[in-house]
Each structure stands twice: as C-alpha cells, then as structure tokens.
Design a protein around this motif. Sequence first.
Motif, PDB file in Angstrom:
ATOM      1  N   ASP A  57       0.847  -1.192   0.000  1.00  0.00           N
ATOM      2  CA  ASP A  57       0.000   0.000   0.000  1.00  0.00           C
ATOM      3  C   ASP A  57       0.883   1.242   0.000  1.00  0.00           C
ATOM      4  O   ASP A  57       1.530   1.565   0.993  1.00  0.00           O
ATOM      5  N   VAL A  58       0.901   1.922  -1.137  1.00  0.00           N
ATOM      6  CA  VAL A  58       1.681   3.158  -1.261  1.00  0.00           C
ATOM      7  C   VAL A  58       0.758   4.329  -1.614  1.00  0.00           C
ATOM      8  O   VAL A  58       1.137   5.245  -2.350  1.00  0.00           O
ATOM      9  N   SER A  59      -0.462   4.284  -1.085  1.00  0.00           N
ATOM     10  CA  SER A  59      -1.448   5.327  -1.375  1.00  0.00           C
ATOM     11  C   SER A  59      -0.963   6.714  -0.966  1.00  0.00           C
ATOM     12  O   SER A  59      -1.121   7.681  -1.712  1.00  0.00           O
ATOM     13  N   VAL A  60      -0.367   6.814   0.215  1.00  0.00           N
ATOM     14  CA  VAL A  60       0.041   8.127   0.732  1.00  0.00           C
ATOM     15  C   VAL A  60       1.098   8.781  -0.152  1.00  0.00           C
ATOM     16  O   VAL A  60       0.897   9.912  -0.624  1.00  0.00           O
ATOM     17  N   ILE A 168       4.966   7.306 -10.075  1.00  0.00           N
ATOM     18  CA  ILE A 168       3.564   6.892 -10.109  1.00  0.00           C
ATOM     19  C   ILE A 168       3.407   5.595 -10.883  1.00  0.00           C
ATOM     20  O   ILE A 168       2.636   4.708 -10.484  1.00  0.00           O
ATOM     21  N   ALA A 169       4.120   5.459 -11.987  1.00  0.00           N
ATOM     22  CA  ALA A 169       4.074   4.209 -12.751  1.00  0.00           C
ATOM     23  C   ALA A 169       4.514   3.032 -11.880  1.00  0.00           C
ATOM     24  O   ALA A 169       3.903   1.956 -11.895  1.00  0.00           O
ATOM     25  N   SER A 170       5.566   3.245 -11.096  1.00  0.00           N
ATOM     26  CA  SER A 170       6.060   2.194 -10.200  1.00  0.00           C
ATOM     27  C   SER A 170       5.065   1.902  -9.089  1.00  0.00           C
ATOM     28  O   SER A 170       4.822   0.732  -8.745  1.00  0.00           O
ATOM     29  N   PHE A 171       4.471   2.948  -8.540  1.00  0.00           N
ATOM     30  CA  PHE A 171       3.553   2.776  -7.408  1.00  0.00           C
ATOM     31  C   PHE A 171       2.276   2.045  -7.802  1.00  0.00           C
ATOM     32  O   PHE A 171       1.776   1.212  -7.040  1.00  0.00           O
ATOM     33  N   VAL A 172       1.710   2.368  -8.969  1.00  0.00           N
ATOM     34  CA  VAL A 172       0.456   1.688  -9.361  1.00  0.00           C
ATOM     35  C   VAL A 172       0.706   0.211  -9.654  1.00  0.00           C
ATOM     36  O   VAL A 172      -0.190  -0.624  -9.477  1.00  0.00           O
ATOM     37  N   LEU A 173       1.934  -0.105 -10.078  1.00  0.00           N
ATOM     38  CA  LEU A 173       2.283  -1.519 -10.264  1.00  0.00           C
ATOM     39  C   LEU A 173       2.533  -2.194  -8.921  1.00  0.00           C
ATOM     40  O   LEU A 173       2.087  -3.316  -8.679  1.00  0.00           O
ATOM     41  N   LEU A 174       3.255  -1.496  -8.052  1.00  0.00           N
ATOM     42  CA  LEU A 174       3.559  -2.052  -6.740  1.00  0.00           C
ATOM     43  C   LEU A 174       2.292  -2.320  -5.939  1.00  0.00           C
ATOM     44  O   LEU A 174       2.204  -3.298  -5.197  1.00  0.00           O
ATOM     45  N   GLN A 175       1.300  -1.465  -6.117  1.00  0.00           N
ATOM     46  CA  GLN A 175       0.037  -1.642  -5.390  1.00  0.00           C
ATOM     47  C   GLN A 175      -0.920  -2.571  -6.140  1.00  0.00           C
ATOM     48  O   GLN A 175      -2.008  -2.862  -5.663  1.00  0.00           O
ATOM     49  N   HIS A 176      -0.516  -3.015  -7.319  1.00  0.00           N
ATOM     50  CA  HIS A 176      -1.296  -3.946  -8.144  1.00  0.00           C
ATOM     51  C   HIS A 176      -2.646  -3.371  -8.555  1.00  0.00           C
ATOM     52  O   HIS A 176      -3.616  -4.111  -8.705  1.00  0.00           O
ATOM     53  N   VAL A 177      -2.702  -2.060  -8.761  1.00  0.00           N
ATOM     54  CA  VAL A 177      -3.950  -1.465  -9.249  1.00  0.00           C
ATOM     55  C   VAL A 177      -3.954  -1.371 -10.773  1.00  0.00           C
ATOM     56  O   VAL A 177      -4.970  -1.010 -11.376  1.00  0.00           O
TER      57      VAL A 177
END
Length: 203
Positions: A57-60, A168-177
């Motif tokens: 979870d990297v929402s913040v 952001i590209a990395s985060f949306v992948l990391l969060q699997h969204v």
Amino acid sequence: MAWKEAWTDKRFRLITIIGSVLLFVILASFPFFFTYIETRPGTQLHDRLLLLLPPRDVSVPTFVIIWSMTALLWIRCVQDPSVFIVFLCSFILLSVTRMITIMLVPLDPPQGLIPLKDPLSSIFYGGMDVFIQKDLFYSGHTSIQLLMFFTFKKKSDKFLAFFSSLAIASFVLLQHVHYTIDVLGALLFSFFVHRASKKITGY
C-alpha cells in the motif's frame, strides 16, 4: 504570453470556452461511466512483472506526488495561458480516449490489488466510499503525470514531472492497481494526445 494577450486570440477564447464545457460534461459523466464498467465481466491478465512484486500500500506517497504536481501545474497555468490551453485540450482527449479504451478492453483487476485511496479524486468516481477497480487500460494516474512532463516548458518542471511519472508508474504496479500494459499504454497515448493537442490549439 500573458492572459490578457491570450484572451484577445479568438482561437484561444473558443477552445477555452468549448473545452471548459466539455470538461464539465466529462467530469459529470465519470460516476455513471465508472459505475457501469464495474458491473462488466472482464479478463484477468497473467502479468509476469506483477508476480515479482509483492503488493504494498503506497497510497500516501502516490497522492502526495499527484497533488503536489497538480499544484505546480495550476501555478504554471496561471503564469502561462499556453500551458493551460494545451493541458486542457490534452486532458479532454485523454479522458475520452481512456473511456474508449476501457470500454474496448474489459479487464478484471490484478491479483493482490490494494485499493488506492484518495478522498479528493474519489469524488469524481462517485463518492468517497467508492473504489473503482476496472478502469485499467490505460493508466490515468501515469498518463496525467506524463502529460505534465510533455506540457511543462521549464527544464526544472520537466525534471520533476519525469520523476513523478516514473514514481507513479512504479507505485500503481507495486500496489497492483494496474497491469504493466496499462502503464505502457499510458506512455503511448499521452504522447499522441499531447501531440494532437498542440496541433489543435496551435500552441
């Protein structure tokens, strides 16, 4: 170019007025559109990259970056109307093309998806308690950051937007969204959307 000078340009005024109306219509249609796509059956892709990334979870940090860059964009739009008009046109084309591609490519969310929570942008998705999972191809979060990169004029702004796009590209992948193809599609579509907007606006 100052706003007073830009407003004397008939083409600038026309695009601003029509674009503002279209933007309002698009934003108003979002809740209905996203509610519909959530009811559709889709295909779950086998994404090898996501299999290597344990979901986190990297929402913040995601939305700290997104809203910080949005604030910078607004500042540049106030300072330079050419930035405003190009981004306005780009965002409209981006929204329309995303709605089309989402309709044409029905996907189910990746395994291990962790909801990406943002109380501000969720308003446009139908409410703070609504989380949309099937707005997948292509990634809106990534493509908007890329649009900023293409639209900004200052090197320092482009530098920030480049790294925010990577983050952001990395985060949306990391969060699997999103799937990998959603992020790659964002790069392709945002580039052509920006090019089209430059031709339409003449800036």
